[in-house]
Design a protein around this motif. Sequence first.
Motif, PDB file in Angstrom:
ATOM      1  N   GLY A  59      -0.399  57.930  24.819  1.00 40.63           N
ATOM      2  CA  GLY A  59       0.701  58.628  24.184  1.00 40.63           C
ATOM      3  C   GLY A  59       1.910  57.741  24.047  1.00 40.63           C
ATOM      4  N   MET A  60       2.982  58.357  23.593  1.00 41.17           N
ATOM      5  CA  MET A  60       4.258  57.660  23.476  1.00 41.17           C
ATOM      6  C   MET A  60       5.302  58.487  24.203  1.00 41.17           C
ATOM      7  SD  MET A  60       6.261  56.162  20.160  1.00 41.17           S
ATOM      8  CE  MET A  60       5.248  54.675  20.117  1.00 41.17           C
ATOM      9  N   LEU A  61       6.088  57.803  25.044  1.00 40.44           N
ATOM     10  CA  LEU A  61       7.151  58.448  25.807  1.00 40.44           C
ATOM     11  C   LEU A  61       8.492  58.037  25.212  1.00 40.44           C
ATOM     12  CD1 LEU A  61       7.871  60.225  28.283  1.00 40.44           C
ATOM     13  CD2 LEU A  61       8.002  58.100  29.613  1.00 40.44           C
ATOM     14  N   PHE A  62       9.198  59.012  24.650  1.00 34.56           N
ATOM     15  CA  PHE A  62      10.522  58.802  24.067  1.00 34.56           C
ATOM     16  C   PHE A  62      11.562  59.102  25.142  1.00 34.56           C
ATOM     17  CE2 PHE A  62       7.617  59.806  20.720  1.00 34.56           C
ATOM     18  CZ  PHE A  62       8.061  59.163  19.579  1.00 34.56           C
ATOM     19  N   ILE A  63      12.519  58.202  25.334  1.00 38.78           N
ATOM     20  CA  ILE A  63      13.559  58.383  26.349  1.00 38.78           C
ATOM     21  C   ILE A  63      14.906  58.577  25.655  1.00 38.78           C
ATOM     22  CG2 ILE A  63      14.769  57.320  28.308  1.00 38.78           C
ATOM     23  CD1 ILE A  63      11.836  58.041  28.913  1.00 38.78           C
ATOM     24  N   PHE A  64      15.642  59.596  26.086  1.00 44.56           N
ATOM     25  CA  PHE A  64      16.978  59.890  25.569  1.00 44.56           C
ATOM     26  C   PHE A  64      17.945  59.919  26.759  1.00 44.56           C
ATOM     27  CE2 PHE A  64      13.947  61.747  22.669  1.00 44.56           C
ATOM     28  CZ  PHE A  64      14.421  61.340  21.428  1.00 44.56           C
ATOM     29  N   ASP A  65      18.673  58.837  26.936  1.00 43.15           N
ATOM     30  CA  ASP A  65      19.603  58.747  28.066  1.00 43.15           C
ATOM     31  C   ASP A  65      20.995  58.464  27.523  1.00 43.15           C
ATOM     32  OD1 ASP A  65      20.428  58.812  30.667  1.00 43.15           O
ATOM     33  OD2 ASP A  65      19.729  56.807  31.171  1.00 43.15           O
ATOM     34  N   PRO A  66      21.905  59.409  27.637  1.00 40.81           N
ATOM     35  CA  PRO A  66      21.853  60.632  28.428  1.00 40.81           C
ATOM     36  C   PRO A  66      21.038  61.724  27.733  1.00 40.81           C
ATOM     37  CG  PRO A  66      23.941  60.521  27.274  1.00 40.81           C
ATOM     38  CD  PRO A  66      23.203  59.237  26.977  1.00 40.81           C
ATOM     39  N   PRO A  67      20.623  62.746  28.508  1.00 38.39           N
ATOM     40  CA  PRO A  67      19.907  63.878  27.924  1.00 38.39           C
ATOM     41  C   PRO A  67      20.730  64.503  26.798  1.00 38.39           C
ATOM     42  CG  PRO A  67      19.772  63.949  30.306  1.00 38.39           C
ATOM     43  CD  PRO A  67      20.762  62.873  29.970  1.00 38.39           C
ATOM     44  N   GLN A  68      20.034  65.002  25.780  1.00 39.81           N
ATOM     45  CA  GLN A  68      20.709  65.499  24.591  1.00 39.81           C
ATOM     46  C   GLN A  68      19.801  66.462  23.824  1.00 39.81           C
ATOM     47  OE1 GLN A  68      20.435  61.957  21.590  1.00 39.81           O
ATOM     48  NE2 GLN A  68      20.524  61.149  23.677  1.00 39.81           N
ATOM     49  N   PRO A  69      20.370  67.186  22.858  1.00 42.50           N
ATOM     50  CA  PRO A  69      19.529  68.006  21.982  1.00 42.50           C
ATOM     51  C   PRO A  69      18.690  67.071  21.098  1.00 42.50           C
ATOM     52  CG  PRO A  69      21.852  68.631  21.800  1.00 42.50           C
ATOM     53  CD  PRO A  69      21.792  67.377  22.600  1.00 42.50           C
ATOM     54  N   VAL A  70      17.414  67.374  20.939  1.00 41.04           N
ATOM     55  CA  VAL A  70      16.552  66.569  20.078  1.00 41.04           C
ATOM     56  C   VAL A  70      15.690  67.477  19.214  1.00 41.04           C
ATOM     57  CG1 VAL A  70      16.463  64.634  21.707  1.00 41.04           C
ATOM     58  CG2 VAL A  70      14.641  66.320  21.722  1.00 41.04           C
ATOM     59  N   ALA A  71      15.310  66.931  18.051  1.00 41.31           N
ATOM     60  CA  ALA A  71      14.361  67.600  17.173  1.00 41.31           C
ATOM     61  C   ALA A  71      13.489  66.516  16.557  1.00 41.31           C
ATOM     62  CB  ALA A  71      15.081  68.397  16.091  1.00 41.31           C
ATOM     63  N   PHE A  72      12.204  66.785  16.475  1.00 44.63           N
ATOM     64  CA  PHE A  72      11.229  65.842  15.915  1.00 44.63           C
ATOM     65  C   PHE A  72      10.648  66.454  14.657  1.00 44.63           C
ATOM     66  CE2 PHE A  72      11.805  63.964  19.887  1.00 44.63           C
ATOM     67  CZ  PHE A  72      11.049  62.824  20.051  1.00 44.63           C
ATOM     68  N   TRP A  73      10.109  65.607  13.806  1.00 44.11           N
ATOM     69  CA  TRP A  73       9.323  66.051  12.675  1.00 44.11           C
ATOM     70  C   TRP A  73       8.136  65.127  12.544  1.00 44.11           C
ATOM     71  CZ3 TRP A  73      12.748  64.933   7.740  1.00 44.11           C
ATOM     72  CH2 TRP A  73      13.056  63.591   7.693  1.00 44.11           C
ATOM     73  N   MET A  74       7.247  65.442  11.631  1.00 42.07           N
ATOM     74  CA  MET A  74       5.988  64.699  11.526  1.00 42.07           C
ATOM     75  C   MET A  74       5.909  63.851  10.258  1.00 42.07           C
ATOM     76  SD  MET A  74       4.167  65.334  14.246  1.00 42.07           S
ATOM     77  CE  MET A  74       2.452  65.124  13.822  1.00 42.07           C
ATOM     78  N   LYS A  75       7.054  63.530   9.667  1.00 38.32           N
ATOM     79  CA  LYS A  75       7.061  62.699   8.457  1.00 38.32           C
ATOM     80  C   LYS A  75       6.332  61.386   8.733  1.00 38.32           C
ATOM     81  CE  LYS A  75      10.054  60.600   5.039  1.00 38.32           C
ATOM     82  NZ  LYS A  75      11.420  60.427   4.547  1.00 38.32           N
ATOM     83  N   ASN A  76       5.413  61.052   7.858  1.00 33.45           N
ATOM     84  CA  ASN A  76       4.631  59.804   7.943  1.00 33.45           C
ATOM     85  C   ASN A  76       3.770  59.708   9.202  1.00 33.45           C
ATOM     86  OD1 ASN A  76       5.676  58.839   5.471  1.00 33.45           O
ATOM     87  ND2 ASN A  76       7.510  58.149   6.531  1.00 33.45           N
ATOM     88  N   THR A  77       3.579  60.808   9.903  1.00 33.73           N
ATOM     89  CA  THR A  77       2.697  60.831  11.073  1.00 33.73           C
ATOM     90  C   THR A  77       1.344  61.367  10.608  1.00 33.73           C
ATOM     91  OG1 THR A  77       4.601  61.216  12.498  1.00 33.73           O
ATOM     92  CG2 THR A  77       2.431  61.642  13.442  1.00 33.73           C
ATOM     93  N   LEU A  78       0.296  60.618  10.887  1.00 34.38           N
ATOM     94  CA  LEU A  78      -1.021  60.901  10.329  1.00 34.38           C
ATOM     95  C   LEU A  78      -1.949  61.653  11.277  1.00 34.38           C
ATOM     96  CD1 LEU A  78      -1.571  57.361   8.729  1.00 34.38           C
ATOM     97  CD2 LEU A  78      -0.528  59.400   7.683  1.00 34.38           C
TER      98      LEU A  78
END
Length: 154
Positions: free
Chosen positions: A64-83
């Motif tokens: 997998g892939m682990l995304f780190i956001f430091d400091p913690p924050q609101p996040v939103a992901f989308w699947m653009k160009n993800t196959l």
Amino acid sequence: MKRLLTGLLLTLFWSNVAAAECRLNRLDVRNEQAQVRFVVELAVTPQERSQGLMFRESMPQRSGMLFIFDPPQPVAFWMKNTLIPLDMIFVDKTGLVTRVHKGAVPGDLTPIEGGDSVFAVLEINAGLAARYSIEPGTVMRHEFFSQGPAIWPC
């Protein structure tokens, strides 16, 4: 002298065992139903996070892939160009899973929100969150979670 040497060797052995448990490319997940280890790539910089898993045609199981956001924050992901279909697991700074989005659809532009105080997001192949019963309340172990008040430290 023999006791001192034995004690030093045991200390060295157990510190190496503990260090071997946590590596930047490994992440452990634990709950009442399962304990599993994933091999992970890190996405720490804004460029790495924006690229993510785009354009990949496959991903090995238990990777997998682990995304780190430091400091913690609101996040939103989308699947653009993800196959590949993905499960997205949102985690706080202690390593506690706070939200799970199962089966994100390749190419979908709908934002997938993780909450207001996300420290990390683990993306894995779709279906694995269900297979390993990964739900809110599951805990993770990784070096990044051990830099604070980790529930399951390294």
